[in-house]
Design an enzyme around this catalytic site. Structure first.
Site, PDB file in Angstrom:
ATOM      1  N   ALA A  68      42.932  31.152  34.191  1.00  0.00           N
ATOM      2  CA  ALA A  68      42.151  31.162  32.958  1.00  0.00           C
ATOM      3  C   ALA A  68      41.128  32.291  33.076  1.00  0.00           C
ATOM      4  CB  ALA A  68      41.442  29.827  32.796  1.00  0.00           C
ATOM      5  N   GLY A 113      45.502  28.724  36.072  1.00  0.00           N
ATOM      6  CA  GLY A 113      46.308  28.569  34.853  1.00  0.00           C
ATOM      7  C   GLY A 113      47.649  29.292  34.927  1.00  0.00           C
ATOM      8  N   GLU A 116      49.854  26.982  36.741  1.00  0.00           N
ATOM      9  CA  GLU A 116      50.112  25.875  35.802  1.00  0.00           C
ATOM     10  C   GLU A 116      51.120  26.288  34.725  1.00  0.00           C
ATOM     11  OE1 GLU A 116      45.772  25.439  35.244  1.00  0.00           O
ATOM     12  OE2 GLU A 116      46.134  23.297  35.424  1.00  0.00           O
TER      13      GLU A 116
HETATM   14  N1  COA Z   1      39.635  35.842  34.718  1.00  0.00           N
HETATM   15  C1  COA Z   1      39.073  36.947  34.240  1.00  0.00           C
HETATM   16  N2  COA Z   1      39.260  38.164  34.770  1.00  0.00           N
HETATM   17  C2  COA Z   1      40.051  38.232  35.841  1.00  0.00           C
HETATM   18  C3  COA Z   1      40.677  37.120  36.405  1.00  0.00           C
HETATM   19  C4  COA Z   1      40.451  35.867  35.785  1.00  0.00           C
HETATM   20  N3  COA Z   1      41.034  34.733  36.201  1.00  0.00           N
HETATM   21  N4  COA Z   1      41.410  37.520  37.475  1.00  0.00           N
HETATM   22  C5  COA Z   1      41.237  38.841  37.566  1.00  0.00           C
HETATM   23  N5  COA Z   1      40.412  39.279  36.591  1.00  0.00           N
HETATM   24  C6  COA Z   1      39.975  40.656  36.335  1.00  0.00           C
HETATM   25  C7  COA Z   1      38.903  41.094  37.317  1.00  0.00           C
HETATM   26  O1  COA Z   1      37.633  40.641  36.908  1.00  0.00           O
HETATM   27  C8  COA Z   1      39.055  42.586  37.230  1.00  0.00           C
HETATM   28  O2  COA Z   1      38.482  43.023  36.032  1.00  0.00           O
HETATM   29  P1  COA Z   1      37.521  44.353  36.020  1.00  0.00           P
HETATM   30  O3  COA Z   1      38.423  45.468  36.497  1.00  0.00           O
HETATM   31  O4  COA Z   1      37.110  44.475  34.592  1.00  0.00           O
HETATM   32  O5  COA Z   1      36.401  44.063  36.976  1.00  0.00           O
HETATM   33  C9  COA Z   1      40.556  42.784  37.083  1.00  0.00           C
HETATM   34  O6  COA Z   1      41.063  41.548  36.573  1.00  0.00           O
HETATM   35  C10 COA Z   1      41.265  43.083  38.378  1.00  0.00           C
HETATM   36  O7  COA Z   1      40.960  42.061  39.296  1.00  0.00           O
HETATM   37  P2  COA Z   1      40.400  42.306  40.779  1.00  0.00           P
HETATM   38  O8  COA Z   1      39.676  41.085  41.219  1.00  0.00           O
HETATM   39  O9  COA Z   1      39.624  43.584  40.833  1.00  0.00           O
HETATM   40  O10 COA Z   1      41.768  42.480  41.595  1.00  0.00           O
HETATM   41  P3  COA Z   1      41.994  42.226  43.155  1.00  0.00           P
HETATM   42  O11 COA Z   1      43.338  42.789  43.463  1.00  0.00           O
HETATM   43  O12 COA Z   1      40.829  42.669  43.960  1.00  0.00           O
HETATM   44  O13 COA Z   1      42.061  40.623  43.302  1.00  0.00           O
HETATM   45  C11 COA Z   1      42.762  38.397  42.651  1.00  0.00           C
HETATM   46  C12 COA Z   1      43.094  39.883  42.676  1.00  0.00           C
HETATM   47  C13 COA Z   1      43.812  37.685  41.820  1.00  0.00           C
HETATM   48  C14 COA Z   1      42.766  37.839  44.094  1.00  0.00           C
HETATM   49  C15 COA Z   1      41.355  38.191  42.042  1.00  0.00           C
HETATM   50  O14 COA Z   1      41.306  38.901  40.804  1.00  0.00           O
HETATM   51  C16 COA Z   1      40.999  36.757  41.758  1.00  0.00           C
HETATM   52  O15 COA Z   1      40.661  36.018  42.674  1.00  0.00           O
HETATM   53  N6  COA Z   1      41.046  36.351  40.459  1.00  0.00           N
HETATM   54  C17 COA Z   1      40.638  35.045  40.041  1.00  0.00           C
HETATM   55  C18 COA Z   1      41.661  34.001  40.372  1.00  0.00           C
HETATM   56  C19 COA Z   1      41.195  32.630  39.986  1.00  0.00           C
HETATM   57  O16 COA Z   1      40.234  32.094  40.501  1.00  0.00           O
HETATM   58  N7  COA Z   1      41.907  32.031  39.013  1.00  0.00           N
HETATM   59  C20 COA Z   1      41.617  30.695  38.552  1.00  0.00           C
HETATM   60  C21 COA Z   1      40.713  30.731  37.389  1.00  0.00           C
HETATM   61  S1  COA Z   1      40.364  29.061  36.848  1.00  0.00           S
END
Ligand code: COA
Length: 261
Positions: A68, A113, A116
């Protein structure tokens, strides 16, 4: 409906609809608008006779859906949070209850999500770089789009709780070992492999395919009697033209041509 956050691409000759979550700069995170589009897409696909099967995937090579949209989550309170969960659950249930087969082609991160969403599909094919997890407890949250239920159904209570409580991210081969995905393939082959699997299913009798999906769903629905559903659907098959065609073709030693009637 015009889709802004999804690509909705129907291949006329095969009837295969590919729905691609398309916010690659946010790793295809699901904001409320995308959830709403997914609900519309699922409804549209169910109603359109030209759609015979569905592939769900994410844009780019890094992520299926990274969860999400966390920026949006920060604006929710108890009431709007519950409503958001109910809306997500409704959209995903529409996919799960589709009588047309729905396969997730998981091309990277399937977190929160995203995991999910993949679990709401009837089957999951993962690329070798895919990563799965329910990291909500890292954020002070729990899954809201059916994750606590479907993860338990797919991999059992103990392993589901381990993933939910640790927020661990697992690799595709571990997801395969746990039964979370059906197959793992190299990323370059992901869409072709998924399409071939779906195409094989589409050669079968469509009514029977839909009734199989429904009978399996009945197992997980506390309001329904699974064995009774199976018996009734078994009976219903005998009224279909496809049953006559399938059995006649077998006896005549030729391939069946099904019409879905
Ligand atoms: N919601 C909103 N934005 C998200 C996102 C999410 N769930 N997951 C990634 N993004 C965005 C980041 O904020 C970033 O945006 P920006 O470039 O404007 O700062 C972009 O996507 C790229 O993500 P980034 O974190 O820089 O990539 P990464 O390769 O370093 O890490 C992940 C990848 C997936 C490990 C990391 O993005 C992450 O942990 N995301 C959240 C996962 C999560 O907790 N999901 C459950 C949500 S309830």
């Amino acid at each position: 409906m015009t889709f802004t956050n999804l690509l909705y691409q129907l291949e006329a000759e095969t009837g295969i609809l590919t729905i691609t979550v398309n916010r690659p700069d946010k790793l295809n995170a699901l904001n409320a608008a995308t959830i709403e589009e997914l609900r519309h897409a699922a409804q549209q696909a169910r109603q359109d006779d030209a759609v015979r099967g569905i592939i769900l995937t994410g844009s780019g090579e890094k992520s299926f859906v990274a969860g999400a949209d966390i920026a949006e989550l920060t604006k929710l309170d108890a009431a709007t949070g519950q409503r958001a969960a109910e809306q997500g659950q409704e959209a995903f249930r529409l996919l799960e209850e589709s009588s047309k087969p729905v396969i997730a082609a998981v091309n990277g991160f399937a977190l929160g999500g995203g995991c999910e969403l993949a679990m709401a599909c009837h089957m999951r094919i993962a690329s070798d770089n895919a990563r799965f997890g329910q990291p909500e407890v890292n954020l002070g949250l729990i899954p809201g789009y059916g994750g606590t239920q479907r993860l338990t159904q797919l991999i059992g209570k103990g392993k589901a709780l381990e993933l939910l409580l640790t927020a661990d991210m697992i690799k595709a081969d571990e997801a395969l070992r746990l039964g979370l995905v059906n197959h793992v393939v190299p990323q370059a082959e992901l869409l072709n492999f998924t399409k071939q699997l779906l195409s094989r299913i589409l050669t079968k009798a469509p009514l029977a395919v839909g009734l199989c999906i429904d009978a399996v769903s009945a197992y997980y629905d506390k309001e329904r009697q699974g064995y009774q559903t199976e018996a009734e659907s078994f009976g219903q098959c005998f009224t279909s033209a496809d049953f006559r065609e399938g059995t006649t073709a077998f006896l005549e030693k030729r391939p069946a041509t099904f019409t879905g009637k």
